[in-house]
Motif scaffolding. Structure first.
Motif, PDB file in Angstrom:
ATOM      1  N   UNK A   1       0.832  -1.205   0.000  1.00  0.00           N
ATOM      2  CA  UNK A   1       0.000   0.000   0.000  1.00  0.00           C
ATOM      3  C   UNK A   1       0.869   1.258   0.000  1.00  0.00           C
ATOM      4  N   UNK A   2       0.435   2.240  -0.733  1.00  0.00           N
ATOM      5  CA  UNK A   2       1.151   3.505  -0.783  1.00  0.00           C
ATOM      6  C   UNK A   2       0.911   4.262   0.527  1.00  0.00           C
ATOM      7  N   UNK A   3       1.908   4.996   0.963  1.00  0.00           N
ATOM      8  CA  UNK A   3       1.751   5.761   2.200  1.00  0.00           C
ATOM      9  C   UNK A   3       1.077   7.106   1.926  1.00  0.00           C
ATOM     10  N   UNK A   4       1.170   7.582   0.690  1.00  0.00           N
ATOM     11  CA  UNK A   4       0.455   8.802   0.305  1.00  0.00           C
ATOM     12  C   UNK A   4      -0.277   8.549  -0.999  1.00  0.00           C
ATOM     13  N   UNK A   5      -1.523   8.961  -1.035  1.00  0.00           N
ATOM     14  CA  UNK A   5      -2.355   8.804  -2.224  1.00  0.00           C
ATOM     15  C   UNK A   5      -2.724  10.176  -2.767  1.00  0.00           C
ATOM     16  N   UNK A   6      -2.966  10.207  -4.061  1.00  0.00           N
ATOM     17  CA  UNK A   6      -3.527  11.405  -4.675  1.00  0.00           C
ATOM     18  C   UNK A   6      -4.640  10.949  -5.614  1.00  0.00           C
ATOM     19  N   UNK A   7      -5.357  11.897  -6.180  1.00  0.00           N
ATOM     20  CA  UNK A   7      -6.478  11.556  -7.052  1.00  0.00           C
ATOM     21  C   UNK A   7      -6.047  10.720  -8.246  1.00  0.00           C
ATOM     22  N   UNK A   8      -4.849  10.977  -8.773  1.00  0.00           N
ATOM     23  CA  UNK A   8      -4.362  10.217  -9.927  1.00  0.00           C
ATOM     24  C   UNK A   8      -4.254   8.730  -9.592  1.00  0.00           C
ATOM     25  N   UNK A   9      -3.669   8.412  -8.438  1.00  0.00           N
ATOM     26  CA  UNK A   9      -3.521   7.014  -8.024  1.00  0.00           C
ATOM     27  C   UNK A   9      -4.873   6.357  -7.755  1.00  0.00           C
ATOM     28  N   UNK A  10      -5.761   7.078  -7.105  1.00  0.00           N
ATOM     29  CA  UNK A  10      -7.089   6.542  -6.817  1.00  0.00           C
ATOM     30  C   UNK A  10      -7.826   6.260  -8.121  1.00  0.00           C
ATOM     31  N   UNK A  11      -7.777   7.204  -9.046  1.00  0.00           N
ATOM     32  CA  UNK A  11      -8.408   7.068 -10.356  1.00  0.00           C
ATOM     33  C   UNK A  11      -7.840   5.841 -11.083  1.00  0.00           C
ATOM     34  N   UNK A  12      -6.520   5.723 -11.069  1.00  0.00           N
ATOM     35  CA  UNK A  12      -5.855   4.602 -11.748  1.00  0.00           C
ATOM     36  C   UNK A  12      -6.257   3.254 -11.124  1.00  0.00           C
ATOM     37  N   UNK A  13      -6.264   3.184  -9.803  1.00  0.00           N
ATOM     38  CA  UNK A  13      -6.610   1.926  -9.127  1.00  0.00           C
ATOM     39  C   UNK A  13      -8.065   1.540  -9.389  1.00  0.00           C
ATOM     40  N   UNK A  14      -8.955   2.523  -9.452  1.00  0.00           N
ATOM     41  CA  UNK A  14     -10.351   2.220  -9.746  1.00  0.00           C
ATOM     42  C   UNK A  14     -10.523   1.702 -11.172  1.00  0.00           C
ATOM     43  N   UNK A  15      -9.812   2.295 -12.119  1.00  0.00           N
ATOM     44  CA  UNK A  15      -9.925   1.811 -13.501  1.00  0.00           C
ATOM     45  C   UNK A  15      -9.341   0.404 -13.641  1.00  0.00           C
ATOM     46  N   UNK A  16      -8.286   0.112 -12.880  1.00  0.00           N
ATOM     47  CA  UNK A  16      -7.707  -1.240 -12.901  1.00  0.00           C
ATOM     48  C   UNK A  16      -8.702  -2.229 -12.294  1.00  0.00           C
ATOM     49  N   UNK A  17      -9.267  -1.887 -11.151  1.00  0.00           N
ATOM     50  CA  UNK A  17     -10.207  -2.779 -10.469  1.00  0.00           C
ATOM     51  C   UNK A  17     -11.409  -3.101 -11.351  1.00  0.00           C
ATOM     52  N   UNK A  18     -11.882  -2.108 -12.079  1.00  0.00           N
ATOM     53  CA  UNK A  18     -13.077  -2.282 -12.897  1.00  0.00           C
ATOM     54  C   UNK A  18     -12.745  -2.721 -14.323  1.00  0.00           C
ATOM     55  N   UNK A  19     -11.455  -2.897 -14.598  1.00  0.00           N
ATOM     56  CA  UNK A  19     -10.987  -3.347 -15.913  1.00  0.00           C
ATOM     57  C   UNK A  19     -11.507  -2.442 -17.035  1.00  0.00           C
ATOM     58  N   UNK A  20     -11.397  -1.139 -16.830  1.00  0.00           N
ATOM     59  CA  UNK A  20     -11.883  -0.172 -17.798  1.00  0.00           C
ATOM     60  C   UNK A  20     -10.754   0.294 -18.707  1.00  0.00           C
ATOM     61  N   UNK A  21     -11.007   0.283 -19.985  1.00  0.00           N
ATOM     62  CA  UNK A  21     -10.072   0.836 -20.972  1.00  0.00           C
ATOM     63  C   UNK A  21     -10.354   2.338 -21.082  1.00  0.00           C
ATOM     64  N   UNK A  22      -9.498   3.055 -21.809  1.00  0.00           N
ATOM     65  CA  UNK A  22      -9.653   4.509 -21.882  1.00  0.00           C
ATOM     66  C   UNK A  22     -11.006   4.911 -22.470  1.00  0.00           C
ATOM     67  N   UNK A  23     -11.486   4.178 -23.486  1.00  0.00           N
ATOM     68  CA  UNK A  23     -12.801   4.503 -24.058  1.00  0.00           C
ATOM     69  C   UNK A  23     -13.913   4.306 -23.034  1.00  0.00           C
TER      70      UNK A  23
END
Length: 170
Positions: A79-101
C-alpha cells in the motif's frame, strides 16, 4: 475529496455491506473491524467520525482490485503511504478493468467531457512533461458516472402470501 468521501461513494455504488467492506480489506491482507469501517463512513459532524488514512485507503483499493479482478500470484502490492487523485483514479480503472474509451464513456454519463489525451495525462508518471494532476472535479464526475454505469440491481420485492382462513362460526 477526502478518502472517507471516496470510500462512502464506492460503498454506495457497489452496494457493499460492512462485512463486504471488511472482506475487501482482508483480500489485501489487512484486518479492520466493523467499528473502524462504521467510523470512516459516518458524516464529518459525527463525534465518532474517524479519518481514513492514505495507507488504509490504499489497502482498500488494492483489496478492491483483488476482489474484482482476482488475486495475483506472488507478493501482493504494497500500500502507498500517500495517495492522490491520480492514483485513486488509476486503481479504480484497474479494479473495474476499464479501458480509456470506457473511462471516457463513464465520464460522459456524468455529463463531463474529456479528451483521450487529457485522460492519458492523468495516468503518466509525475515526472513526465505531459503529466497532469487529477482534480477533485474529474474524480467526482468519474464516481458519478460509475453510479450510472453500475446501477444497483433492484432487489425483488418479497411476495406476500396470505393464508385463507374461514371465519369462525358464532
Amino acid at each position: 475529496m477526502t478518502n472517507n468521501d471516496i470510500l462512502r461513494r464506492i460503498r454506495y455504488i457497489f452496494d457493499l455491506s460492512d462485512s463486504k467492506m471488511i472482506g475487501v480489506f482482508k483480500s489485501a491482507d489487512h484486518q479492520v473491524t466493523r467499528a473502524q469501517v462504521s467510523d470512516w463512513l459516518k458524516p464529518e459532524e459525527d463525534s465518532e467520525y474517524k479519518n481514513c488514512t492514505d495507507t488504509q485507503m490504499a489497502y482498500f483499493l488494492n483489496g478492491f482490485i483483488n476482489e474484482r479482478r482476482g488475486r495475483r500470484e506472488g507478493d501482493q502490492a504494497k500500500p502507498e503511504s500517500t495517495l492522490n487523485n491520480n492514483l485513486i483514479f488509476k486503481k479504480l480503472t484497474i479494479a473495474l478493468n476499464l479501458k480509456s474509451d470506457d473511462v471516457l464513456e463513464t465520464l460522459e454519463l456524468a455529463g463531463f467531457k474529456l479528451g483521450k489525451h487529457e485522460l492519458s495525462a492523468f495516468f503518466r508518471k509525475p515526472n513526465n512533461k505531459h503529466f497532469r494532476e487529477c482534480k477533485d472535479q474529474v474524480l467526482r464526475n468519474f464516481l458519478k458516472g460509475l453510479q450510472v454505469r453500475f446501477p444497483k440491481e433492484e432487489q425483488p420485492v418479497p411476495k406476500k402470501t396470505f393464508e385463507w382462513k374461514p371465519l369462525a362460526d358464532k
